[in-house]
Design a protein around this motif. Structure first.
Motif, PDB file in Angstrom:
ATOM      1  N   ARG A   1       0.860  -1.218  -0.108  1.00 44.61           N
ATOM      2  CA  ARG A   1      -0.024   0.241   0.051  1.00 44.61           C
ATOM      3  C   ARG A   1       1.055   1.183  -0.031  1.00 44.61           C
ATOM      4  N   GLN A   2       0.247   2.355  -0.438  1.00 43.90           N
ATOM      5  CA  GLN A   2       0.816   3.567  -0.262  1.00 43.90           C
ATOM      6  C   GLN A   2       1.511   3.992   1.084  1.00 43.90           C
ATOM      7  N   GLY A   3       2.669   4.257   1.223  1.00 45.59           N
ATOM      8  CA  GLY A   3       3.177   4.698   2.188  1.00 45.59           C
ATOM      9  C   GLY A   3       3.907   3.878   3.159  1.00 45.59           C
ATOM     10  N   ASP A   4       3.869   2.430   2.593  1.00 46.26           N
ATOM     11  CA  ASP A   4       4.613   1.519   3.598  1.00 46.26           C
ATOM     12  C   ASP A   4       6.098   1.396   3.210  1.00 46.26           C
ATOM     13  N   GLY A   5       6.566   2.106   2.204  1.00 44.30           N
ATOM     14  CA  GLY A   5       8.184   2.183   2.349  1.00 44.30           C
ATOM     15  C   GLY A   5       8.999   1.044   1.648  1.00 44.30           C
ATOM     16  N   LYS A   6       7.963   0.172   1.020  1.00 42.28           N
ATOM     17  CA  LYS A   6       8.386  -1.007   0.410  1.00 42.28           C
ATOM     18  C   LYS A   6       8.854  -0.891  -1.125  1.00 42.28           C
ATOM     19  N   THR A   7       9.757  -1.456  -1.738  1.00 44.44           N
ATOM     20  CA  THR A   7       9.901  -1.719  -3.044  1.00 44.44           C
ATOM     21  C   THR A   7       9.018  -2.822  -3.570  1.00 44.44           C
ATOM     22  N   PRO A   8       8.097  -2.612  -4.694  1.00 44.81           N
ATOM     23  CA  PRO A   8       7.414  -3.798  -5.278  1.00 44.81           C
ATOM     24  C   PRO A   8       8.129  -4.858  -5.719  1.00 44.81           C
ATOM     25  N   GLU A   9       7.772  -6.314  -5.506  1.00 39.65           N
ATOM     26  CA  GLU A   9       8.302  -7.462  -6.201  1.00 39.65           C
ATOM     27  C   GLU A   9       7.770  -7.764  -7.418  1.00 39.65           C
ATOM     28  N   GLY A  10       8.095  -8.396  -8.392  1.00 39.81           N
ATOM     29  CA  GLY A  10       7.455  -8.884  -9.493  1.00 39.81           C
ATOM     30  C   GLY A  10       8.199  -8.727 -11.041  1.00 39.81           C
ATOM     31  N   GLU A  11       7.293  -8.778 -11.980  1.00 36.97           N
ATOM     32  CA  GLU A  11       7.525  -8.278 -13.135  1.00 36.97           C
ATOM     33  C   GLU A  11       7.223  -7.074 -13.881  1.00 36.97           C
ATOM     34  N   PHE A  12       7.777  -6.235 -14.019  1.00 37.73           N
ATOM     35  CA  PHE A  12       7.368  -5.071 -14.686  1.00 37.73           C
ATOM     36  C   PHE A  12       7.844  -4.620 -16.094  1.00 37.73           C
TER      37      PHE A  12
ATOM     38  N   ARG B   1      11.697  -4.843 -19.853  1.00 39.59           N
ATOM     39  CA  ARG B   1      11.681  -5.532 -18.725  1.00 39.59           C
ATOM     40  C   ARG B   1      12.310  -5.418 -17.422  1.00 39.59           C
ATOM     41  N   VAL B   2      11.510  -5.308 -16.330  1.00 37.63           N
ATOM     42  CA  VAL B   2      12.249  -5.190 -15.058  1.00 37.63           C
ATOM     43  C   VAL B   2      11.554  -6.381 -14.318  1.00 37.63           C
ATOM     44  N   GLU B   3      12.709  -7.113 -13.732  1.00 37.56           N
ATOM     45  CA  GLU B   3      12.434  -8.026 -12.733  1.00 37.56           C
ATOM     46  C   GLU B   3      12.836  -7.759 -11.344  1.00 37.56           C
ATOM     47  N   ILE B   4      12.033  -7.523 -10.236  1.00 34.36           N
ATOM     48  CA  ILE B   4      12.388  -7.214  -9.010  1.00 34.36           C
ATOM     49  C   ILE B   4      12.118  -8.603  -7.920  1.00 34.36           C
ATOM     50  N   ARG B   5      13.211  -8.715  -7.545  1.00 31.34           N
ATOM     51  CA  ARG B   5      13.238 -10.090  -6.802  1.00 31.34           C
ATOM     52  C   ARG B   5      13.265  -9.836  -5.303  1.00 31.34           C
ATOM     53  N   PRO B   6      12.723 -10.702  -4.397  1.00 29.54           N
ATOM     54  CA  PRO B   6      12.871 -10.477  -2.855  1.00 29.54           C
ATOM     55  C   PRO B   6      14.613 -10.176  -2.502  1.00 29.54           C
TER      56      PRO B   6
END
Length: 179
Positions: free
Chosen positions: A81-92, A174-179
């Motif tokens: 959610r907005q404001g959680d300070g986390k970088t999303p994970e997945g395929e973008f 393509r951008v993959e963001i892994r944990p």
């Protein structure tokens, strides 16, 4: 006399061990490597490994650059959610480029995606948005780099690195963001 000789030998041994130990903790001599050759063409993929704080650019299936990165201020876990300070994970994918950003150059990711929007709607909150790969804040002096994880969920590089990434990353990459 024997006692004094033993004491002096013991002190010499302690001093020698101290010197050897100190050399183990001294920083190694700095070796300046030549800069890598400039990148040409376009990258086909970017892989971000959050735990390693590493971002790699790929051309022809091979990594051609690796960068140390900063993430959101609470980087563990997927963005919720907005404001959680986390970088999303997945395929973008890179879906926009902003040369006039508040941060030196920025490449936008297509976050939130449909499942993020649906999850947030069911929970009654905003999934957030405006996730970018970018440089340092424009307000900082040239060459300055913030330490640690400081973004609101974006991926940050130095300004020099961002200029290099900007030059070879088209919309649609393509951008993959892994944990």
């Amino acid at each position: 006399m024997k006692r004094l000789a033993r004491l002096l030998a013991f002190l010499a041994l302690v001093a020698a061990l101290g010197l050897m130990t100190a050399s183990l903790f001294m920083p190694p001599e700095r070796v300046d490597l030549p800069p890598p050759p400039p990148l040409t063409g376009s990258v086909e993929r970017i892989v971000i490994e959050k735990a390693a704080r590493r971002m790699q650019l790929f051309q022809n299936g091979q990594p051609v650059r690796t960068y140390r990165i900063a993430l959101g201020f609470a980087p563990e876990g997927d963005k919720d959610r907005q404001g959680d300070g986390k970088t999303p994970e997945g395929e973008f994918r890179i879906d926009r480029r902003n040369a006039r950003s508040a941060f030196t150059l920025s490449l936008g990711l297509d976050y939130p995606q449909r499942d993020d929007v649906d999850r947030a709607a069911q929970g009654g909150y905003s999934p957030g948005g405006d996730i970018f790969i970018h440089g340092q804040p424009n307000a900082l002096p040239d060459g300055f780099k913030l330490k640690g994880d400081w973004t609101a969920g974006c991926v940050a590089l130095t300004n020099t690195e961002m200029a290099e990434v900007w030059a070879v990353t088209p919309i649609g990459t393509r951008v993959e963001i892994r944990p």
